[in-house]
Design a protein around this motif. Sequence first.
Motif, PDB file in Angstrom:
ATOM      1  N   HIS A  70       0.795  -1.224   0.000  1.00 13.15           N
ATOM      2  CA  HIS A  70       0.000   0.000   0.000  1.00 13.15           C
ATOM      3  C   HIS A  70       0.832   1.280   0.000  1.00 13.15           C
ATOM      4  CE1 HIS A  70      -3.500  -2.492   0.852  1.00 13.15           C
ATOM      5  NE2 HIS A  70      -2.755  -3.107   1.755  1.00 13.15           N
ATOM      6  N   LYS A  71       2.033   1.216   0.529  1.00 11.77           N
ATOM      7  CA  LYS A  71       2.850   2.419   0.692  1.00 11.77           C
ATOM      8  C   LYS A  71       4.290   2.163   0.275  1.00 11.77           C
ATOM      9  CE  LYS A  71      -0.421   4.767   2.746  1.00 11.77           C
ATOM     10  NZ  LYS A  71      -1.061   5.861   2.085  1.00 11.77           N
ATOM     11  N   LEU A  72       4.966   3.254  -0.137  1.00 11.73           N
ATOM     12  CA  LEU A  72       6.401   3.185  -0.387  1.00 11.73           C
ATOM     13  C   LEU A  72       7.126   3.224   0.951  1.00 11.73           C
ATOM     14  CD1 LEU A  72       6.640   5.724  -3.337  1.00 11.73           C
ATOM     15  CD2 LEU A  72       6.758   3.234  -3.477  1.00 11.73           C
ATOM     16  N   LEU A  73       8.298   2.614   1.020  1.00  8.85           N
ATOM     17  CA  LEU A  73       9.059   2.546   2.255  1.00  8.85           C
ATOM     18  C   LEU A  73      10.435   3.170   2.040  1.00  8.85           C
ATOM     19  CD1 LEU A  73       9.361   1.428   5.177  1.00  8.85           C
ATOM     20  CD2 LEU A  73      10.272  -0.651   4.138  1.00  8.85           C
ATOM     21  N   LEU A 133      12.272  11.890  -1.650  1.00  9.58           N
ATOM     22  CA  LEU A 133      11.319  10.986  -2.302  1.00  9.58           C
ATOM     23  C   LEU A 133      10.114  10.715  -1.399  1.00  9.58           C
ATOM     24  CD1 LEU A 133      13.713   8.409  -3.994  1.00  9.58           C
ATOM     25  CD2 LEU A 133      12.414  10.249  -5.087  1.00  9.58           C
ATOM     26  N   TYR A 134      10.350  10.615  -0.102  1.00  5.74           N
ATOM     27  CA  TYR A 134       9.259  10.436   0.865  1.00  5.74           C
ATOM     28  C   TYR A 134       8.295  11.622   0.796  1.00  5.74           C
ATOM     29  CZ  TYR A 134       6.908  10.608   5.386  1.00  5.74           C
ATOM     30  OH  TYR A 134       5.968  10.713   6.381  1.00  5.74           O
ATOM     31  N   ARG A 135       8.835  12.822   0.786  1.00  6.97           N
ATOM     32  CA  ARG A 135       7.990  14.024   0.716  1.00  6.97           C
ATOM     33  C   ARG A 135       7.211  14.076  -0.597  1.00  6.97           C
ATOM     34  NH1 ARG A 135       9.169  18.149   4.708  1.00  6.97           N
ATOM     35  NH2 ARG A 135      10.893  17.455   5.998  1.00  6.97           N
ATOM     36  N   GLN A 136       7.849  13.675  -1.699  1.00  2.27           N
ATOM     37  CA  GLN A 136       7.151  13.642  -2.986  1.00  2.27           C
ATOM     38  C   GLN A 136       5.991  12.659  -2.945  1.00  2.27           C
ATOM     39  OE1 GLN A 136       9.846  12.914  -6.257  1.00  2.27           O
ATOM     40  NE2 GLN A 136      11.157  14.635  -5.713  1.00  2.27           N
ATOM     41  N   ALA A 137       6.198  11.498  -2.357  1.00  3.05           N
ATOM     42  CA  ALA A 137       5.138  10.493  -2.249  1.00  3.05           C
ATOM     43  C   ALA A 137       3.982  11.023  -1.404  1.00  3.05           C
ATOM     44  CB  ALA A 137       5.681   9.200  -1.661  1.00  3.05           C
ATOM     45  N   CYS A 138       4.297  11.723  -0.321  1.00 10.08           N
ATOM     46  CA  CYS A 138       3.249  12.301   0.523  1.00 10.08           C
ATOM     47  C   CYS A 138       2.516  13.422  -0.205  1.00 10.08           C
ATOM     48  CB  CYS A 138       3.852  12.830   1.825  1.00 10.08           C
ATOM     49  SG  CYS A 138       4.465  11.546   2.920  1.00 10.08           S
ATOM     50  N   ASP A 139       3.255  14.260  -0.924  1.00 14.50           N
ATOM     51  CA  ASP A 139       2.644  15.369  -1.660  1.00 14.50           C
ATOM     52  C   ASP A 139       1.728  14.878  -2.776  1.00 14.50           C
ATOM     53  OD1 ASP A 139       3.908  17.236  -0.059  1.00 14.50           O
ATOM     54  OD2 ASP A 139       5.566  17.559  -1.474  1.00 14.50           O
ATOM     55  N   PHE A 163       8.437   6.267   6.474  1.00 13.37           N
ATOM     56  CA  PHE A 163       9.855   6.614   6.601  1.00 13.37           C
ATOM     57  C   PHE A 163      10.351   6.081   7.930  1.00 13.37           C
ATOM     58  CE2 PHE A 163      13.706   8.928   7.152  1.00 13.37           C
ATOM     59  CZ  PHE A 163      14.149   9.185   5.870  1.00 13.37           C
ATOM     60  N   LEU A 164      11.339   5.194   7.893  1.00 12.03           N
ATOM     61  CA  LEU A 164      11.925   4.621   9.102  1.00 12.03           C
ATOM     62  C   LEU A 164      13.211   5.368   9.426  1.00 12.03           C
ATOM     63  CD1 LEU A 164      11.531   0.800   8.328  1.00 12.03           C
ATOM     64  CD2 LEU A 164       9.990   2.280   9.627  1.00 12.03           C
ATOM     65  N   SER A 165      13.318   5.833  10.666  1.00 14.95           N
ATOM     66  CA  SER A 165      14.537   6.526  11.071  1.00 14.95           C
ATOM     67  C   SER A 165      14.959   6.057  12.453  1.00 14.95           C
ATOM     68  CB  SER A 165      14.331   8.047  11.063  1.00 14.95           C
ATOM     69  OG  SER A 165      13.406   8.424  12.050  1.00 14.95           O
ATOM     70  N   ALA A 171      16.301   6.908  16.320  1.00 21.90           N
ATOM     71  CA  ALA A 171      16.349   7.929  17.370  1.00 21.90           C
ATOM     72  C   ALA A 171      17.788   8.391  17.536  1.00 21.90           C
ATOM     73  CB  ALA A 171      15.811   7.366  18.678  1.00 21.90           C
ATOM     74  N   ARG A 172      17.969   9.665  17.719  1.00 21.96           N
ATOM     75  CA  ARG A 172      19.274  10.322  17.823  1.00 21.96           C
ATOM     76  C   ARG A 172      20.002  10.384  16.483  1.00 21.96           C
ATOM     77  NH1 ARG A 172      20.361  10.922  23.326  1.00 21.96           N
ATOM     78  NH2 ARG A 172      19.267   9.436  24.649  1.00 21.96           N
ATOM     79  N   GLY A 173      19.310  10.047  15.403  1.00 21.65           N
ATOM     80  CA  GLY A 173      19.893  10.133  14.071  1.00 21.65           C
ATOM     81  C   GLY A 173      19.635  11.493  13.445  1.00 21.65           C
ATOM     82  N   LYS A 174      20.073  11.677  12.207  1.00 23.15           N
ATOM     83  CA  LYS A 174      19.935  12.949  11.506  1.00 23.15           C
ATOM     84  C   LYS A 174      18.474  13.345  11.367  1.00 23.15           C
ATOM     85  CE  LYS A 174      20.882  15.135   7.038  1.00 23.15           C
ATOM     86  NZ  LYS A 174      19.557  15.520   6.644  1.00 23.15           N
ATOM     87  N   VAL A 175      17.641  12.421  10.947  1.00 17.27           N
ATOM     88  CA  VAL A 175      16.240  12.738  10.690  1.00 17.27           C
ATOM     89  C   VAL A 175      15.499  13.038  11.987  1.00 17.27           C
ATOM     90  CG1 VAL A 175      14.062  11.823   9.789  1.00 17.27           C
ATOM     91  CG2 VAL A 175      16.175  11.467   8.526  1.00 17.27           C
ATOM     92  N   ALA A 176      15.721  12.239  13.008  1.00 19.63           N
ATOM     93  CA  ALA A 176      15.018  12.438  14.280  1.00 19.63           C
ATOM     94  C   ALA A 176      15.432  13.741  14.951  1.00 19.63           C
ATOM     95  CB  ALA A 176      15.278  11.260  15.214  1.00 19.63           C
ATOM     96  N   GLU A 177      16.646  14.193  14.723  1.00 23.91           N
ATOM     97  CA  GLU A 177      17.143  15.386  15.403  1.00 23.91           C
ATOM     98  C   GLU A 177      16.772  16.684  14.700  1.00 23.91           C
ATOM     99  OE1 GLU A 177      18.782  15.758  18.310  1.00 23.91           O
ATOM    100  OE2 GLU A 177      18.581  13.620  18.666  1.00 23.91           O
ATOM    101  N   GLY A 178      16.752  16.699  13.380  1.00 24.87           N
ATOM    102  CA  GLY A 178      16.671  18.001  12.741  1.00 24.87           C
ATOM    103  C   GLY A 178      15.581  18.226  11.710  1.00 24.87           C
ATOM    104  N   ILE A 179      14.754  17.237  11.438  1.00 23.16           N
ATOM    105  CA  ILE A 179      13.750  17.375  10.394  1.00 23.16           C
ATOM    106  C   ILE A 179      12.369  17.468  11.035  1.00 23.16           C
ATOM    107  CG2 ILE A 179      12.796  16.348   8.299  1.00 23.16           C
ATOM    108  CD1 ILE A 179      15.740  17.048   8.022  1.00 23.16           C
ATOM    109  N   ASP A 180      11.572  18.421  10.561  1.00 23.87           N
ATOM    110  CA  ASP A 180      10.227  18.607  11.086  1.00 23.87           C
ATOM    111  C   ASP A 180       9.222  17.911  10.162  1.00 23.87           C
ATOM    112  OD1 ASP A 180       8.140  19.491  12.631  1.00 23.87           O
ATOM    113  OD2 ASP A 180       8.057  21.477  11.699  1.00 23.87           O
TER     114      ASP A 180
END
Length: 109
Positions: free
Chosen positions: A8-11, A27-33, A40-42, A44-53
């Motif tokens: 059902h969804k891209l991963l 690509l995740y944002r494009q799929a959502c848009d 999107f799997l990320s 904790a304490r990684g780049k995505v979890a720390e700085g992306i809203d």
Amino acid sequence: VISRVLQHKLLFIETADVVATTYALNLYRQACDSGQGAVFLSVARGKVAEGIDFDRHYGRCVVLFGVPFQYTLSRELRARLEFLRQHYDIKESEFLNFDAMRQASQCLG
């Protein structure tokens, strides 16, 4: 479970490679848009979890597996824990639990 999600969804997955993760995030944002949506799997304490809203349709659901405790054998953390114990009488377990819960809140919020 993953195979059922993929029906059902891209991963997309955060990796240690900053360029690959940035590409996956775009690509995740494009799929959502586009209305298709994605997962999107990320880490904790990684780049995505720390700085992306993940606001609006980018973050409709957040699932946290486990508790994001710090790596307790690092010299920097050991020194910090010793300082907190000596100067403020804060136990190691209290600080580590508080820090993990703060990190979990940051990931979920």
